[in-house]
Design a protein around this motif. Structure first.
Motif, PDB file in Angstrom:
ATOM      1  N   GLY A 295       4.210  -1.607  -0.490  1.00  0.00           N
ATOM      2  CA  GLY A 295       2.994  -2.303  -0.875  1.00  0.00           C
ATOM      3  C   GLY A 295       1.796  -1.402  -0.693  1.00  0.00           C
ATOM      4  N   THR A 296       0.622  -2.027  -0.684  1.00  0.00           N
ATOM      5  CA  THR A 296      -0.630  -1.308  -0.474  1.00  0.00           C
ATOM      6  C   THR A 296      -1.274  -1.812   0.804  1.00  0.00           C
ATOM      7  OG1 THR A 296      -0.966  -1.016  -2.845  1.00  0.00           O
ATOM      8  CG2 THR A 296      -2.893  -0.767  -1.419  1.00  0.00           C
ATOM      9  N   ALA A 297      -1.645  -0.890   1.688  1.00  0.00           N
ATOM     10  CA  ALA A 297      -2.263  -1.252   2.957  1.00  0.00           C
ATOM     11  C   ALA A 297      -3.780  -1.256   2.837  1.00  0.00           C
ATOM     12  CB  ALA A 297      -1.834  -0.276   4.048  1.00  0.00           C
ATOM     13  N   LEU A 365      -1.629  -5.703   1.392  1.00  0.00           N
ATOM     14  CA  LEU A 365      -2.422  -6.457   0.422  1.00  0.00           C
ATOM     15  C   LEU A 365      -1.603  -7.590  -0.172  1.00  0.00           C
ATOM     16  CD1 LEU A 365      -5.334  -5.999  -0.597  1.00  0.00           C
ATOM     17  CD2 LEU A 365      -4.363  -4.775  -2.542  1.00  0.00           C
ATOM     18  N   GLY A 366      -2.211  -8.763  -0.261  1.00  0.00           N
ATOM     19  CA  GLY A 366      -1.553  -9.903  -0.895  1.00  0.00           C
ATOM     20  C   GLY A 366      -0.758 -10.726   0.094  1.00  0.00           C
ATOM     21  N   ALA A 367       0.115 -11.578  -0.445  1.00  0.00           N
ATOM     22  CA  ALA A 367       0.996 -12.416   0.364  1.00  0.00           C
ATOM     23  C   ALA A 367       2.280 -11.641   0.613  1.00  0.00           C
ATOM     24  CB  ALA A 367       1.281 -13.731  -0.350  1.00  0.00           C
ATOM     25  N   ARG A 395      -4.365  -9.518  -6.005  1.00  0.00           N
ATOM     26  CA  ARG A 395      -4.357  -8.227  -5.335  1.00  0.00           C
ATOM     27  C   ARG A 395      -4.529  -8.360  -3.823  1.00  0.00           C
ATOM     28  NH1 ARG A 395      -8.274  -4.621  -9.325  1.00  0.00           N
ATOM     29  NH2 ARG A 395      -6.803  -4.466 -11.089  1.00  0.00           N
ATOM     30  N   GLY A 396      -4.779  -9.572  -3.369  1.00  0.00           N
ATOM     31  CA  GLY A 396      -4.965  -9.782  -1.941  1.00  0.00           C
ATOM     32  C   GLY A 396      -6.413  -9.715  -1.485  1.00  0.00           C
TER      33      GLY A 396
END
Length: 449
Positions: A295-297, A365-367, A395-396
């Motif tokens: 994911g993206t932090a 990021l996100g759920a 995108r969170g």
């Protein structure tokens, strides 16, 4: 017969086709593929070997997956392969006191422990339970009486108590707990007590309970198995802040099965609407995150201690870093540090390979790591507290927040929870808070309707 066991007070709920255990298991094409023999029957080969062995659990699972695929796409090849796998089980059956058992004809050492190798032929409650699912569903699809007989005879194997050296799949211990043994042994106290195998056996009983019009004796056996899980999931199988154990006999934490346990708890919620299974799933999720999910932090301003880990997720180096503004980076996996917090491994940029502990300042990021509740649960908010709810986009990013002071206990529907903004959170599906998350905290919990 097995007798004298404790029974759960939960009610068994009847769910429709599409919501049963295994209904999500489908095949992308018909015709039989993977490790199968010339007739399309699922087989097993040891790593590095070509010899094929019959594998009762694999054959039952493959029959069910083909039936699911046939339900969604009525290609007759799916049904033919499902029947071929069911027939292989029947053809290889071993009969003991009128019950049908499905043998493994290769030796097997659980967890590689050769001091307690299961010698062929050996039997498994998981094979019996999954075969019971396969035969129940084959009868529902084909209305061929041979599959009903196979289901009836397989059910008898789960009722039989151990006797002498005869095959067995079920036993009652000295505390009155009913065990469905994936790896049964004599003496019976040396049996393995496998968590996932016990519950998969229960799913077979559930299918047969539906097939037989909710027969009371079948339901009692299911509820006996359920009571054993109620008594042991938190106290015996759980390892706080790490992966749960695969079985009680060897008691080895096993990362590869931890997510399976959570998924099974969520299915037990579906089959009983007992909110304790939502709670068990949430606790296990906090103990150990879903593995190998990138994911993206998001990294907010602040100072952090970051880590280098070895292959066992133990700390081998640390570093202090500071950020004056919010930044972000891709991460390759989310894992728990041995003896420490959950963390994200950065996969690109100047901090590639370093692990950032997850918090409200560092999060995916996100759920993340979603637990789905089907049917929906009732989210209860206790009076006398103020709660903050957050709405995020795909995108969170936080789109907005609402604060709610509850003067009297209230509720809202929820269909999932997830880790959001670094905290496990409930999602609200209806009402003026629809689309918002609220963090797990004192005063908030799930219940049934």
């Amino acid at each position: 017969e097995v007798s004298g066991y404790q029974v759960s007070r939960a009610a068994i709920e009847s769910v429709g086709v599409g919501l049963r255990p295994y209904d999500e298991s489908i095949l992308t094409r018909a015709g039989g593929f993977g490790n199968v023999d010339a007739t399309g029957v699922r087989m097993y080969s040891f790593p590095g070997q070509t010899r094929q062995w019959n594998h009762p659990v694999g054959q039952a699972q493959y029959a069910v997956a083909n039936l699911n695929s046939y339900r969604l796409n009525p290609d007759p090849r799916y049904l033919a392969i499902a029947e071929a796998n069911g027939q292989r089980l029947v053809d290889r059956r071993v009969v003991s006191a009128d019950a049908w058992y499905y043998p493994y004809d290769f030796d097997f050492a659980v967890h590689g422990d050769t001091t307690q190798t299961l010698r062929a032929p050996w039997y498994s409650s998981m094979a019996q339970g999954e075969a019971l699912s396969a035969f129940s569903r084959l009868y529902q699809v084909t209305h061929d009486a041979k599959w009903l007989e196979a289901a009836d005879r397989t059910y008898l194997s789960l009722v039989q108590a151990p006797e002498g050296e005869a095959p067995f799949a079920s036993r009652v211990d000295s505390a009155g707990r009913l065990w469905f043994e994936e790896y049964p042994r004599y003496p019976v106290s040396q049996s393995e007590m496998v968590l996932n195998g016990h519950i998969f056996t229960m799913f077979g009983l559930y299918d047969y309970w539906q097939l037989t019009g909710r027969r009371a004796d079948v339901g009692k056996l299911f509820l006996g198995g359920l009571r054993t899980m109620e008594l042991t999931v938190r106290t015996a199988y759980r390892r706080p802040n790490w992966a749960s154990v695969y079985s009680l006999h060897h008691a080895i934490p096993t990362i590869s099965y931890h997510k399976t346990h959570i998924a099974q708890f969520l299915l037990l919620w579906r089959l009983t609407t007992d909110p304790q299974w939502i709670s068990h799933a949430a606790v296990f999720r906090e103990d150990f995150p879903e593995k190998n999910v990138p994911g993206t932090a998001v990294i907010r301003p602040g100072t952090f201690t970051i880590y280098r880990l070895d292959s066992d997720k133990r700390v081998v180096a640390t570093r202090r870093v500071s950020f004056s503004r919010q930044t972000g980076a891709p991460y390759s996996t989310r894992h728990r540090i041995q003896g420490g917090p959950k963390a994200l491994q950065i996969s690109a940029g100047g901090y590639s390979g370093w692990w950032f502990p997850e918090s409200s300042a560092v999060y995916g990021l996100g759920a993340v790591d979603v637990d789905v509740y089907a049917p929906k649960a009732r989210l209860v908010l206790q009076a006398g507290r103020t709660y903050t709810f957050y709405r995020i986009d795909y995108r969170g990013n936080v789109l907005g927040s609402k604060r709610l002071t509850v003067t009297r206990t209230t509720s809202a529907p929820t269909n999932h929870s997830a880790v959001v903004l670094g905290r496990p959170s409930w999602y609200v599906t209806a009402g003026w808070l629809a689309g918002y998350y609220v963090a797990f905290q004192t005063g908030v919990g799930a219940s049934s309707y």
